[in-house]
Each structure stands twice: as structure tokens, then as C-alpha cells.
Design a protein around this motif. Sequence first.
Motif, PDB file in Angstrom:
ATOM      1  N   ALA A 233      44.910  57.515 -12.548  1.00  0.00           N
ATOM      2  CA  ALA A 233      44.847  56.256 -11.656  1.00  0.00           C
ATOM      3  C   ALA A 233      45.335  56.441 -10.502  1.00  0.00           C
ATOM      4  N   LYS A 234      46.876  56.751 -10.550  1.00  0.00           N
ATOM      5  CA  LYS A 234      47.792  56.846  -9.315  1.00  0.00           C
ATOM      6  C   LYS A 234      47.319  57.975  -8.532  1.00  0.00           C
ATOM      7  N   LEU A 235      46.757  59.114  -9.195  1.00  0.00           N
ATOM      8  CA  LEU A 235      46.426  60.267  -8.280  1.00  0.00           C
ATOM      9  C   LEU A 235      45.079  59.895  -7.558  1.00  0.00           C
TER      10      LEU A 235
ATOM     11  N   VAL B 149      50.965  62.507   4.061  1.00  0.00           N
ATOM     12  CA  VAL B 149      51.429  61.336   3.354  1.00  0.00           C
ATOM     13  C   VAL B 149      50.987  61.338   1.878  1.00  0.00           C
ATOM     14  N   LYS B 150      49.759  61.951   1.507  1.00  0.00           N
ATOM     15  CA  LYS B 150      49.240  62.304   0.369  1.00  0.00           C
ATOM     16  C   LYS B 150      50.289  63.242  -0.433  1.00  0.00           C
ATOM     17  N   LYS B 151      50.286  64.275   0.148  1.00  0.00           N
ATOM     18  CA  LYS B 151      51.188  65.481  -0.480  1.00  0.00           C
ATOM     19  C   LYS B 151      52.555  64.765  -0.836  1.00  0.00           C
ATOM     20  N   ARG B 152      53.376  63.821   0.281  1.00  0.00           N
ATOM     21  CA  ARG B 152      54.484  63.354  -0.407  1.00  0.00           C
ATOM     22  C   ARG B 152      54.507  62.525  -1.297  1.00  0.00           C
ATOM     23  N   LYS B 153      53.566  61.789  -1.451  1.00  0.00           N
ATOM     24  CA  LYS B 153      53.384  60.802  -2.374  1.00  0.00           C
ATOM     25  C   LYS B 153      52.897  61.254  -3.731  1.00  0.00           C
ATOM     26  N   ILE B 154      52.386  62.423  -3.634  1.00  0.00           N
ATOM     27  CA  ILE B 154      52.046  63.066  -5.092  1.00  0.00           C
ATOM     28  C   ILE B 154      53.438  63.837  -5.577  1.00  0.00           C
TER      29      ILE B 154
END
Length: 633
Positions: free
Chosen positions: A403-405, A388-393
Amino acid sequence: MSDQIKHECGIALIRLLKPLDFYQKKYGTPFYGLNKLYLLMEKQHNRGQDGAGVANIKLNVDPGSRYISRYRSIANNPIQDIFGKINAKFDEVSKADPELLKDTEWLKKNVAFTGELFLGHLRYGTFGKNNMEYCHPFLRQNNWMSRNLVLAGNFNLTNVDELFDQLVDLGQHPKEKSDTVTMLEKIGHFLDEENELMYKEYKSQGKTSKEISTLIADNIDIAKILKESCKKWDGGYVVSGLLGHGDAFVIRDPSGIRPAYYYHDDEIAVVTSERPAIQTAFKVSYDDIKEVSPGHALIIKKDGTISEKLVKEPLERKSCSFERIYFSRGTDKEIYEERKNLGRTICEPVLKEIEHDVKNTVFSFIPNTAEISFYGMVKGIESYLDDVKKRKILELGSDTNPAKLEEILSMKPRVEKVAIKDVKLRTFITEDSHRDELVAHIYDITYGTIKPNQDNLVVIDDSIVRGTTLKQSILRILDRLDPKKIVIVSSAPQIRYPDCYGIDMAKLGDFIAFRAAIELLKDTLQENIIDDVYDKSKAQQHLPKEEIINHVKDIYRPFTPEQISSKITELLKPDDMKAEVQIIYQTLEGLHKACPNHRGDWYFSGDYPTPGGNRVVNQAFINFVEGKNVRAY
């Protein structure tokens, strides 16, 4: 496991391969063997608390000297009770003359339990009452050293009636019909027979009776005796035995249902039911320890020669997976990984059940034995969140900022210990309603761990067998945290079929999965299936066990595992629950993926490794329909 299920026994066999004086000089104690035996038994106390026993044989003693010692106990702490009595003997010696405790030759001649061959046993009885007479090791005595037999084991046979009748046909009169006595007398019969044959052979060669005793002890063929003895055994077994003159053996069933591990060097040979016990007691590595091969006997001769001999043709390996899910010590390297894998493989249905809302979900476990599978489940959720983190990044593209990271990278499973088991409550209240109220407080909760009416709560258990504690205690207690939804996860699949190989799960009516299937048949107007299975089972009662088919599978066939899980949830959810509840079980495929080398899954699949298993499951169903609350073997 929140439901208490008792289980198979444990063994510990030690053969000192050097004279006692060697251990006195090297380790500073003549009690090296006893000390190691105590440690091996304590490290396996998880395998039975009903009782314990210890036997010892002295090698090469003079005629007229006692050479077999045995203590058994059913005290609250049987291991400590036994070794306390043994140590009391040495305390008496110490009081009389402390120097005698260093004199190994004197000790061996004058004090019990100072021999070179030890056998320890931890008992949980799936057959018979819990009294001293049922405690191993069992002893079959004779004036001929090579006819004395000490026996202990971890086993359950499905065809005791058949074996009992065979003993009667041989002219014996067994004192009771139990698998332990049956095994003892069966091996004893062929031990006597081999002694007689060897005696006649040596007598024909002109040997004296005294010479013959020594020749028999040196040359008796243990493998031959065991081959004859176990021909008709049907069940799961690891049987350990000592002969009076000093030979020892451990025999394992041809499917490898029950476990046995061994290690030896030039000082010692040791066999146990748990591999970590050997690693801890002797500081040896995982790779130094071997399994007794299925269908083989590990034989330790009086002269110290150690070998594995084929005694029964091995079958497809069906090592008990349920034992690995719950009963065995999680400190074993393989079992630790398997339990973590059980947690990992359940993650997908858990995520689906919480609609992938990890942010508003707390993960926990009950009881402590489920902690390892819990680690695996958390690792699985972490892997999902990594994706999920990879996709969102990647979706941020050029619109990235610290902040978003930080928000994305901070995503992780919320882990809490939400339930703690209290010391068992004791009461003199006999009124059922008040007793139920006390049962409901076996566990206590950690308040403040859940955001009320917002968080999901996912709790993993080793397995859900009966569901009694879940319904009477755990669900109500968890509900006091005011979660939006409670998801109970079983790291084991639905337990649908009884065991007959040493674990105390013999009655179909005890299983919540079976009760759910029966209710579903009624709900869907398919009760005729119950009658059909009963008729088919009754029709097979007098067939040879090799021809019997497991017809109880038909009870589950009309329904998916998900339908049965939903019905289980309905049956176990207390009426006064506020939170939504769902119970999720491991799949058979997930089990096989987690435990690829241990395919004994008859509890879940109904695929029994021996013919006697099919007879037992059908008889268990007959008992259920006829309202007989008895075990099926």
C-alpha cells in the motif's frame, strides 16, 4: 505565444538538374518541379501570410521566346491563389489536347512556368505596406539574359539609409528606400559592371557579340558580384537570386542570423528556410541536408555545378534563438529537442513557486505552439518526482508494504488541457468596452480540471512579449477555474530589446519587461537613469554605427530578473483576479543550455550581432522618450 508577433519570410528555391523529359518519364509528370515547390511553400507557410510569389526561368530558349515568368499575390490564401493561376494555364492545354501535357518540349516552348529554375517566397513585411509592389520575388529586367535578376529573401537591413545614399552616389535613382529595392539595385549594379568588364575583355579577343553573350553566361563570377554587393550590408539576411541565363545563388549573413538549408543529388538542388520542408518534400534524412554557411553563398551554375563560396568573412555565429523558440516549425529534429529543453530548464523555479507541492498542482500550456516546451517541463517534473520516490522508498526501510509503495509510485504530474483557443470572434461592435469583453473570450477553459481553492495551476507559454492577451483574456479565464495560485511560465527569457533583423518587435514601449523596468525606476526614485540613457543615446546619433554602444542596458541594470518579473506580474494581473498570480521567465543561462549552438539572444541580452543593432536600440529608446510611435529602422 499568446501575443501575436509577426516575423520573417521564407524562401524555396528549386533547380531541376535533368531535362524536363526525365521527370515526365520517371515521375509521370512534367510538373515535378512545380509540385515540389508548392509543397515546400505550404510546409513553410508559418513564415509569412501577408503574400507570396513564384518565379520561373527556362534554360536555353530560342531568342524571342519568353523565359521568365512571375506571379505574386496578396490574397487571403496567396499560395493557393498563385498555383491556381498557374494550373489554369495547364487546364487550358488539357482542354485543347490532353496529350500535349506529356510533351515536355512543347510545354517549355509554349506555356509559362515550365522551366528548370524556380524561386518561391512567403512574405511578412517588416518594412513597407502590404500590397503587391512589396511582394517578392522582385525583378530587374534587361535585354541581356545575364543582366536579368530575380530576387527574393528573408532579411532586414539596419542601414538602408546609408546603402541608399551609396546607390545615389553611384548615379542611380532608386524608386524607393527599402532594403529589398536597395539589395536589388546593389546586386544589379555590380551585375551590370561585371557584364561590361567581361564584354570588353571578350571583345578585345575578337569575339562576336553573340558569342560574348554565351561566354558571359558560362563564366560570370557570381561570388565576385556578391562580395562587392554585400560589403556594407548590416543586418540578418538570406537572399536568393536567379539570373536570366540560369545561374542561381543564396547568400547568408556572416553571423548566420537567418536560416538557410540545402540539399542536392543528381536530379535536383533545393534551398529552403526550414529543414523539415526538404525532408518531407523529398523524403531525405536529416543528415542529408546541409546549412548554407554564414558569410557564404551557395551558387548553382547554369551547367548544374553547385558550390559554396565565401563572400563575407564570417563573424561569431549568432543564429536567432527566438526564431527557434517560437517561429520555426517544431518538426525539426534540433528545434524539437531545444524546445523540450527550454521546458526542462524552467522546472526548478516552477517547483520553488509552488513550494514543491506537485500533488496539488495542474500543469498545462497556452497556446498550442507551447506544447513541446510543455512536454519538456513535464519531463522535468517527472525527474524531480523520481528522486522524491527514491528517497521515500529508502526512508521506508523495513517498514515497506504494498500500500505504501503504491502510494509512492503513483506520484506523477497532473496534466490537463485547461484552455482551448476558439475560432476568432468577429464583430461589428466598435465600442471599446464591448470589444474588450470579446477579446476576453478568445480562449475557453475546460471546467472541472482544478480542485477549487486548493490546486495551483501552472501554464507555460512560448514567450510573453507585450502581455496584452494575458491581461485581457487568459488570466481572467483561468481565474474562473478557482485555482489557489496561477503560475504563468515563459519558456523564453524576458524580451527587453527590439529586433531589427526581420521579426516585428521594433518598439521598446511594446515590451512588458521594458515597461516594468521603467516603472521600477520610478518606484525607486531612479528616474534620472531614464534621462541619462536618453542623453547618451542622443549624443551617439551622428556617430558611425561601429562606434555606438547600447546604453539601454542601463535601464535594467539596477534590478534583478526576479524583481522585473514581479513587476510584470503586478502590471499584468487584472484588478478583479481572485487567485494569486506569479509570472516566471526563463533565464539567459537556461536559454543557452537549451540552445547551445544558437546564441543569437539580443532580444534578451541586448548583445546585438551587428553594429546596426546598437543604433536601432538607442533610436528606439529615443522614440520612446519623445513619444514617437514609430519603428527605429
